[in-house]
Design a protein around this motif. Structure first.
Motif, PDB file in Angstrom:
ATOM      1  N   SER A   1      18.069 -30.434  31.138  1.00 47.19           N
ATOM      2  CA  SER A   1      16.698 -30.916  30.989  1.00 47.19           C
ATOM      3  C   SER A   1      16.631 -32.238  30.245  1.00 47.19           C
ATOM      4  O   SER A   1      15.558 -32.835  30.122  1.00 47.19           O
ATOM      5  N   GLY A   2      17.760 -32.689  29.729  1.00 46.43           N
ATOM      6  CA  GLY A   2      17.795 -33.910  28.954  1.00 46.43           C
ATOM      7  C   GLY A   2      17.677 -33.677  27.465  1.00 46.43           C
ATOM      8  O   GLY A   2      17.692 -34.628  26.677  1.00 46.43           O
ATOM      9  N   LYS A   3      17.581 -32.436  27.033  1.00 48.16           N
ATOM     10  CA  LYS A   3      17.488 -32.118  25.616  1.00 48.16           C
ATOM     11  C   LYS A   3      18.818 -32.406  24.933  1.00 48.16           C
ATOM     12  O   LYS A   3      19.877 -32.002  25.395  1.00 48.16           O
ATOM     13  N   GLU A   4      18.751 -33.108  23.839  1.00 50.75           N
ATOM     14  CA  GLU A   4      19.953 -33.501  23.135  1.00 50.75           C
ATOM     15  C   GLU A   4      20.304 -32.528  22.010  1.00 50.75           C
ATOM     16  O   GLU A   4      19.426 -31.885  21.440  1.00 50.75           O
ATOM     17  N   PHE A   5      21.592 -32.440  21.705  1.00 51.28           N
ATOM     18  CA  PHE A   5      22.043 -31.739  20.516  1.00 51.28           C
ATOM     19  C   PHE A   5      23.283 -32.450  19.999  1.00 51.28           C
ATOM     20  O   PHE A   5      23.979 -33.140  20.763  1.00 51.28           O
ATOM     21  N   THR A   6      23.568 -32.326  18.739  1.00 49.02           N
ATOM     22  CA  THR A   6      24.667 -33.057  18.120  1.00 49.02           C
ATOM     23  C   THR A   6      25.823 -32.121  17.791  1.00 49.02           C
ATOM     24  O   THR A   6      25.629 -30.954  17.463  1.00 49.02           O
ATOM     25  N   ILE A   7      27.044 -32.658  17.913  1.00 43.95           N
ATOM     26  CA  ILE A   7      28.258 -31.924  17.558  1.00 43.95           C
ATOM     27  C   ILE A   7      29.065 -32.788  16.610  1.00 43.95           C
ATOM     28  O   ILE A   7      29.452 -33.916  16.951  1.00 43.95           O
ATOM     29  N   GLY A   8      29.304 -32.291  15.427  1.00 46.52           N
ATOM     30  CA  GLY A   8      30.160 -32.981  14.480  1.00 46.52           C
ATOM     31  C   GLY A   8      31.593 -32.520  14.619  1.00 46.52           C
ATOM     32  O   GLY A   8      31.857 -31.338  14.854  1.00 46.52           O
ATOM     33  N   SER A   9      32.542 -33.451  14.495  1.00 47.95           N
ATOM     34  CA  SER A   9      33.958 -33.117  14.649  1.00 47.95           C
ATOM     35  C   SER A   9      34.742 -33.722  13.500  1.00 47.95           C
ATOM     36  O   SER A   9      34.830 -34.950  13.365  1.00 47.95           O
ATOM     37  N   GLN A  10      35.335 -32.872  12.683  1.00 43.99           N
ATOM     38  CA  GLN A  10      35.994 -33.321  11.462  1.00 43.99           C
ATOM     39  C   GLN A  10      37.190 -34.222  11.737  1.00 43.99           C
ATOM     40  O   GLN A  10      37.407 -35.219  11.049  1.00 43.99           O
ATOM     41  N   LYS A  11      37.987 -33.881  12.745  1.00 48.40           N
ATOM     42  CA  LYS A  11      39.214 -34.632  13.003  1.00 48.40           C
ATOM     43  C   LYS A  11      39.078 -35.618  14.155  1.00 48.40           C
ATOM     44  O   LYS A  11      40.054 -36.237  14.559  1.00 48.40           O
ATOM     45  N   GLY A  12      37.880 -35.760  14.678  1.00 42.43           N
ATOM     46  CA  GLY A  12      37.665 -36.783  15.679  1.00 42.43           C
ATOM     47  C   GLY A  12      37.404 -36.257  17.073  1.00 42.43           C
ATOM     48  O   GLY A  12      37.309 -35.045  17.306  1.00 42.43           O
ATOM     49  N   VAL A  13      37.299 -37.206  17.996  1.00 43.01           N
ATOM     50  CA  VAL A  13      36.918 -36.932  19.386  1.00 43.01           C
ATOM     51  C   VAL A  13      37.950 -37.564  20.306  1.00 43.01           C
ATOM     52  O   VAL A  13      38.314 -38.735  20.135  1.00 43.01           O
ATOM     53  N   VAL A  14      38.428 -36.798  21.278  1.00 43.52           N
ATOM     54  CA  VAL A  14      39.303 -37.356  22.301  1.00 43.52           C
ATOM     55  C   VAL A  14      38.539 -37.400  23.621  1.00 43.52           C
ATOM     56  O   VAL A  14      38.012 -36.378  24.084  1.00 43.52           O
TER      57      VAL A  14
END
Length: 651
Positions: A243-256
């Motif tokens: 639907s286009g609804k956003e949510f956030t994800i935090g990542s302690q060691k980073g994103v690949v």
């Protein structure tokens, strides 16, 4: 066990910047949305709090994403790992599931030669020495990690044909380049006891992921932007639902970022490669989302315009039911057919074995791309003889077959009924349906027919054994469209899989793996992409977690000895379970020698052409050896028969 999310709050998000794709009036659903407005910046500052927090976040569930998650889990089984995949679960797998499945494995005793070959393939745009050294080392050493990972789920790593690692089984695509004589193995991942499995490498690692604890799989979930602090350190991502609804994800060691290239984004293809029209033969999900995000983050972009983006422009057949194309059969069963360009003329040798070199041909001393994309529209024209002789598509490669499970009919009749193939009673009628000039099309066919009857192609030197007149009504046509199997563009990454800025500095906590930003900079050797996906996925996790997996199992090497001279006189048969079905190899022995070979049943289940089969038999009989090279262009059937011969003559 790996946790699979099914909640509807994790749904597929719309990819920023996708563009409409059209060919002969057919729209690709993937490109049906307009590009995101420029104000929708793909870099987001940290929120006050995250909707979800993990230790390590992987974007993309192809082979690179699988290996990043598995390596991270190997290093720290307690770490909370999350994998985002924009496609539905049934369509996951990225390009790796639709590929030919070869993982290149160089012989550790011949790495200098292998390095010279990779360097030659990269010209005239060579990568740094440290990058080249990294690839050579990783490719040579990662086999034991592969075996140690997949054996736990009843899979194995070995050469094509179902046997152990066999140095010398790999066919180099560019044999005249420096280092092309290197010793290596065309390795596959497949179920134990089988010779080949469509998508086997991804499926084996998928089972391995699902057998682990603390790996969470989130299907139908798109990432929209990176979350970065003031100094550019990546802290997580913004993801979206349907639907286009956003949510956030935090990542302690980073994103690949392991979410592929931009094969299925025509706007990017036009802007970065100058393509007028192109489709993907792999996942429709590769729409270049990550490239736009990387640009916004200040990453150095490279390898956007290699020769046909290295993987090659293949000959696709696009139908309205699927976003990705089928592949026009490399070795057509019929011989009464041609391809014609926009001006209704033939334009090349249609039966050349270009697929053996990822659709390149040599001209003036250099490997060049086929010219289809420069002479569109192109049509495959054939008659009733060819229509009934066999399928016009390759039945073991491309997304609609490997992933969506479509089975093309052997006589093309089902596809004719679907309207995918255009039919006419006369060439005039066919030309009218195609919007072509009847007289010029008839002139081209008449010229071809004369050459076919004379047994010589005076225009393009096509093998006369593949030529017979197009003279049996009804007549048929399908559009041939340039089709990509992969792109190499993305951000430059170092040997730790860290993404680099234009000044050479590292964007902290941002990693990249697989096809996205590939080290491949020009010519592509079969097996490189999958091997690189494994290596770079692991490197991203190693860097993020500050360690290296110790999971490993010794590879099973070929150690048997074979004896033809001591075999009693007689006829020996071996049932072979090939990629397309079973067939039986019969071998006659007299006076300690192989005197004759034949396929006694199941010949239709082989992909090999008659000339290739004869060449294989001659090689065995002339050399009186079961340790022969695979026939180029028919590797699967060749190695299956080699394996059968070894079983017959093992001491």
């Amino acid at each position: 066990m790996a946790k699979k999310l099914s909640r509807r709050d994790f749904l597929k998000g719309s990819a920023a910047g996708t563009a409409s794709l059209a060919m002969a009036g057919l729209l690709s659903a993937c490109g049906s949305k307009d590009p995101a407005p420029t104000s929708d910046a793909p870099v987001t500052p940290p929120p006050a709090s995250y909707d979800k927090e993990v230790d390590f976040l992987v974007v993309g569930y192809g082979l690179a994403g699988e290996c990043a998650a598995l390596e991270a889990n190997d290093i720290d089984p307690n770490a909370k790992i999350c994998v985002l995949e924009k496609m539905p679960e049934r369509l996951a797998g990225g390009n790796s599931i639709a590929s030919g499945q070869t993982v290149i494995l160089p012989n550790p005793d011949d790495l200098d030669t292998f390095r010279r070959y990779l360097l030659a393939c990269s010209q005239p745009n060579p990568i740094k020495d440290e990058y080249l050294d990294y690839l050579v080392k990783e490719f040579a050493e990662q086999g034991e990690w592969i075996q140690g990972t997949v054996e736990k789920v009843d899979y194995e790593f070995g050469y094509v044909g179902g046997g152990p690692i066999n140095w010398g089984s790999l066919v180099t695509e560019f044999p005249d380049l420096d280092g092309a004589s290197f010793s290596g193995c065309s390795s596959h991942v497949r179920k134990v006891g089988t010779t080949f499995e469509n998508g086997g490498v991804w499926r084996g690692f998928d089972l391995a992921v699902r057998a682990r604890n603390n790996i969470e799989l989130c299907f139908e979930t798109s990432f929209k932007s990176l979350i970065q602090d003031a100094d550019g350190t990546v802290l997580g991502v913004v993801a979206t639902d349907a639907s286009g609804k956003e949510f956030t994800i935090g990542s302690q060691k980073g994103v690949v970022l392991a979410c592929g290239g931009f094969e299925n984004n025509l706007e990017m293809q036009r802007d970065f490669h100058g393509m007028d029209m192109v489709y993907t033969g792999g996942t429709p999900g590769d729409t270049g989302d990550a490239i736009q995000v990387l640009m916004a983050a200040g990453a150095k972009i490279w390898h956007m315009k290699n020769q046909t983006q290295s993987g090659g422009f293949w000959l696709g057949i696009k139908v309205p039911d699927f976003e990705a194309t089928f592949m026009r059969n490399f070795s057509m069963a019929g011989s009464s057919w041609i391809e014609v360009a926009a001006d209704n003329t033939r334009f090349y040798n249609e039966t050349g074995a270009y697929h053996r070199q990822h659709m390149k041909y040599k001209e003036h001393g250099h490997y060049m791309d086929l010219i289809h994309e420069r002479v569109l529209p192109v049509h495959l024209i054939f008659d009733e003889k060819t229509r009934t002789a066999g399928p016009i598509v390759t039945k073991w490669l491309s997304w609609p077959i490997t992933t969506e499970g479509y089975q093309w009919s052997d006589d093309n009749s089902v596809e004719l009924e679907k309207g995918w193939i255009i039919k006419a009673d006369t060439i005039d009628e066919l030309a009218e349906k195609l919007g072509r000039d009847p007289e010029s099309l008839k002139a081209t066919i008449e010229s071809y027919n004369k050459m076919a009857k004379a047994g010589k192609d005076s225009e393009y030197d096509r093998n006369p054994e593949t030529m017979s007149p197009i003279d049996t009504a009804p007549y048929y046509a399908v559009a041939i469209t340039p089709t990509l199997v992969g792109t190499t563009g993305g951000a430059e990454r170092n040997t730790k899989a860290q993404v680099l800025r234009w000044d050479g500095s590292v964007i902290p906590n941002l990693y990249e793996a697989g096809e996205l930003g590939s080290f491949v900079s020009n010519l592509y050797q079969n097996g490189m992409f999958l091997a690189e996906a494994i290596a770079t996925g692991r490197s991203a996790a190693d860097t993020a977690f500050g360690g290296r997996s110790t999971v490993a199992s010794p590879l099973i090497m070929k150690v048997e000895e074979y004896d033809i001279a001591g075999k009693p006189d007689g006829s020996y048969e071996q049932l072979i379970k090939g990629n397309h079905g079973e067939f039986t190899l019969k071998v006659d022995v007299a006076g300690g020698k192989i005197t004759n070979m034949e396929i006694t049943n199941g010949r239709d289940n082989m992909y090999m052409e008659d000339a290739q089969l004869e060449a294989f038999f001659n090689e065995v009989i002339t050399g009186q050896s079961v340790e022969v090279d695979a026939i180029a262009g028919a590797t699967l059937d060749s190695n299956a028969m080699i394996d059968a011969l070894k079983k017959m003559f093992v001491k």
